[in-house]
Write a protein that holds these residues in place. Sequence first.
Motif, PDB file in Angstrom:
ATOM      1  N   THR A 200       0.828  -1.202   0.000  1.00 44.69           N
ATOM      2  CA  THR A 200       0.000   0.000   0.000  1.00 44.69           C
ATOM      3  C   THR A 200       0.864   1.254   0.000  1.00 44.69           C
ATOM      4  N   GLN A 241      -8.946  -0.666  -0.434  1.00 43.50           N
ATOM      5  CA  GLN A 241      -9.138  -1.912   0.289  1.00 43.50           C
ATOM      6  C   GLN A 241     -10.547  -1.954   0.886  1.00 43.50           C
ATOM      7  N   ASP A 321      -6.410  -1.557  -4.558  1.00 41.08           N
ATOM      8  CA  ASP A 321      -5.944  -2.188  -3.327  1.00 41.08           C
ATOM      9  C   ASP A 321      -7.053  -3.169  -2.985  1.00 41.08           C
TER      10      ASP A 321
HETATM   11 MG   LIG Z   1      -2.083  -2.713   2.297  1.00 48.86          MG
END
Ligand SMILES: [Mg+2]
Length: 429
Positions: A200, A241, A321
């Motif tokens: 990330t 995410q 992500d």
């Molecule tokens: Mg990550």
Amino acid sequence: GTRIGKLFFDVDTAVGEVSNRLQENVTGVQVVRAFAREDYEIQRFDTANKDVFSKWMKAIDEWARIMPTSVWLTSFGTILVLWFGGQMVMNGEMTIGTVVAFNAYILMMAEPAQTLTGLVNTGGEAAAGAQRVFEILDTVPAIRSKKDAIELPVLRGKVEFRNVSLKYQDEKAASLSAIELSVEPNQIVALIGPTGSGKTSLVNLIPRFYDVTAGSVTVDDMDVRDVELTSLRSQIGIVLQTSLLFSDTIRANIAYGRPDAAEDEILAAAKAAQAHEFIEGFTQGYDTIVGERGVTLSGGQRQRVAIARALLMNPRILILDDSLSSVDTQTEKLIQAALDTLMEGRTTFVIAHRLSTVRRADLILVMDRGHIVQRGPHEDLLREGGLYKQIHDLQLVRHAQYEDEIPARAELPSSKEMHANTLMMRRDS
Ligand SMILES: [Mg+2]
Ligand SMILES: Nc1ncnc2c1ncn2[C@@H]1O[C@H](COP(=O)(O)OP(=O)(O)OP(=O)(O)O)[C@@H](O)[C@H]1O
């Protein structure tokens, strides 16, 4: 009584709106930045605050009109009771107990008035709290465009990292070290590696969410620190995410990065993201409010709305992500199809957990403790062994098996979804 009650209720509702806005802007700060909508959010927050202010003024105004009268009535009532009551007791027309009881009733009437005073005090505390909030809001962001920043032209999509290292403020160790990377336009780069290895962190440097500690990140050979932030971020699509949506209509959420988008563009994006059908399933369709005061979307649905939002931006560079959210196989396939559409013809960085995504990547980066420890296409890396083979055998393959196992247990998909799936499977083969 009820009139003032209603006024205070209005205040409460308005305060609720402010805290809702605040909460969403804090948790969703990355989305706001990614879609370059800071000014819009500031203006919305401002409006909500002004609303609270005017509602408070109204309530206090009304209260001030009623309040002196009620205080006066209470005191005057006590005098009357004592005066006449006292005389009646002395004349033997009434017992002293009755007078005391009467007086108690008068005082009980004063209680609601005191409650109101308490409310006003709470208002004072809230104002003090608000001041602290404004201190935070007034903080100048660490990352800003330079004075002479260049407006970025439409990108081709080349991305390079030159000897990049990143150490977060207050952290002892560097989270990224000696990152060398060169990605051609329209390539798909998959990042894999253990948790905390820096995946990330690496992709966050492209939209310049953080500044490198050393080295440089360039897009089309321009250092991201030299270009105008809005022009950079508006060309980078990000699906995070945790796909954050705002309490607003589904339409507004899809159009978040491009509020001027036409209706048919929004529909096209939703269709490509495999979201159109479930949206149409709601009675209010695209006007359905999601979040706090509306419909709660499932993880898979949220993700598809977020994909539609990114699609509508038509970004040159895409960052996924990708989380392994617990969705059933049907949804998993829908999401996969949506992602495939999204990745087409863009430079894509995907933090991958799916074997299928990793396999089709032009370049796989295997990260470990802030370093790129292996790189190359799938077949080469498999032959090479090492960390890639470990992750492949332990995670990627296991997940792929898991996907194949589910259908027997999962609920029967709706006929609509079945149809969508057959279409997709045909495309796959
Ligand atoms: Mg990550
Ligand atoms: N905003 C931040 N401030 C301070 N340290 C951070 C921040 N973000 C990440 N780190 C640290 O940097 C390192 C790399 O984290 P990063 O989030 O990039 O890993 P990751 O590979 O994405 O992990 P995961 O697979 O769990 O998402 C970790 O040690 C983490 O604690």
